[in-house]
Design a protein around this motif. Sequence first.
Motif, short mmCIF file in Angstrom:
data_model
loop_
_atom_site.label_atom_id
_atom_site.label_comp_id
_atom_site.label_asym_id
_atom_site.label_seq_id
_atom_site.Cartn_x
_atom_site.Cartn_y
_atom_site.Cartn_z
N VAL A 139 0.85 -1.18 0.00
CA VAL A 139 0.00 0.00 0.00
C VAL A 139 0.89 1.25 0.00
O VAL A 139 2.04 1.20 0.43
N GLU A 140 0.35 2.33 -0.52
CA GLU A 140 1.05 3.62 -0.50
C GLU A 140 0.25 4.56 0.40
O GLU A 140 -0.98 4.47 0.45
N VAL A 141 0.93 5.42 1.12
CA VAL A 141 0.23 6.35 2.01
C VAL A 141 0.55 7.78 1.59
O VAL A 141 1.72 8.15 1.43
N ILE A 142 -0.49 8.56 1.39
CA ILE A 142 -0.33 9.99 1.08
C ILE A 142 -0.89 10.78 2.25
O ILE A 142 -2.00 10.51 2.71
N VAL A 143 -0.13 11.73 2.73
CA VAL A 143 -0.60 12.60 3.80
C VAL A 143 -0.52 14.05 3.32
O VAL A 143 0.54 14.50 2.88
#
Lengths: 97, 147
Positions: free
Chosen positions: A14-18
Amino acid sequence: MSLSVGGAFGLGDVEVIVTNGRGLNPDELTRMLLPKLIYIGPDVPADIRAAGEVQMARMEALLKHYFAQAQKSQNTTTYNVLMNAGHPEAAQIVKDL
Amino acid sequence: MAITQAFCTSAKVGMLKGLYDFTNGADVFKLALFRGQASIVGTFGAGTTNYSDMGADEASGTNYSAGGSALTNVTPTSSGTTAYTDFADLVFTNVTLTASGCLIYDTTAGNAAIGVFNFGGDKTASASDMTIIFPTADASNAIIRLV
């Protein structure tokens, strides 16, 4: 003599964008959505790949445009809700976003 | 301690027992966040069996509810000889928290753990949107694959 069936379970990454002090913007939403709408596999012939990339570029531009418009339209709605509720200063802040 | 990305072994057993249904609208899967890696005291990975294992190692913060958020299942399909499934990207809206990984679990199957994911470092949000983006749904990259 034995009888077996091979196979394996695989797990993707998974990739996480904040974001920073804000919500998602049209560029980020487009980047999230585009790969789910059109995918060009690694084995696609060059001519089909080229056509696919042209189509992808068109879709990217359209998505950004309409996401941005949705954002502006929501701001218009929020502006009017705040104005009607007697909060002109807050409404102006929303209008200036 | 540590978060090691893994398909939970108990979930593999559960798959063979037919305990989970990834069809859209069937089982309710949720994604819960692990807190910052420096604070993690448990060990999570293939041996994780249930959401309850997270305990105090679950993240906490503004606008984040214990248990995480529900995922939207994408009905499993196949490509070639590989079967796979997917979830819609998940946004934790306007949160203030730090997370270093996440757990996907099946609430319909008694909160059974499915997979443990490591973010590769802490992700910190301050009054911001934290978005979990799932990989391309294909035979090589999909979030859950049976090859």
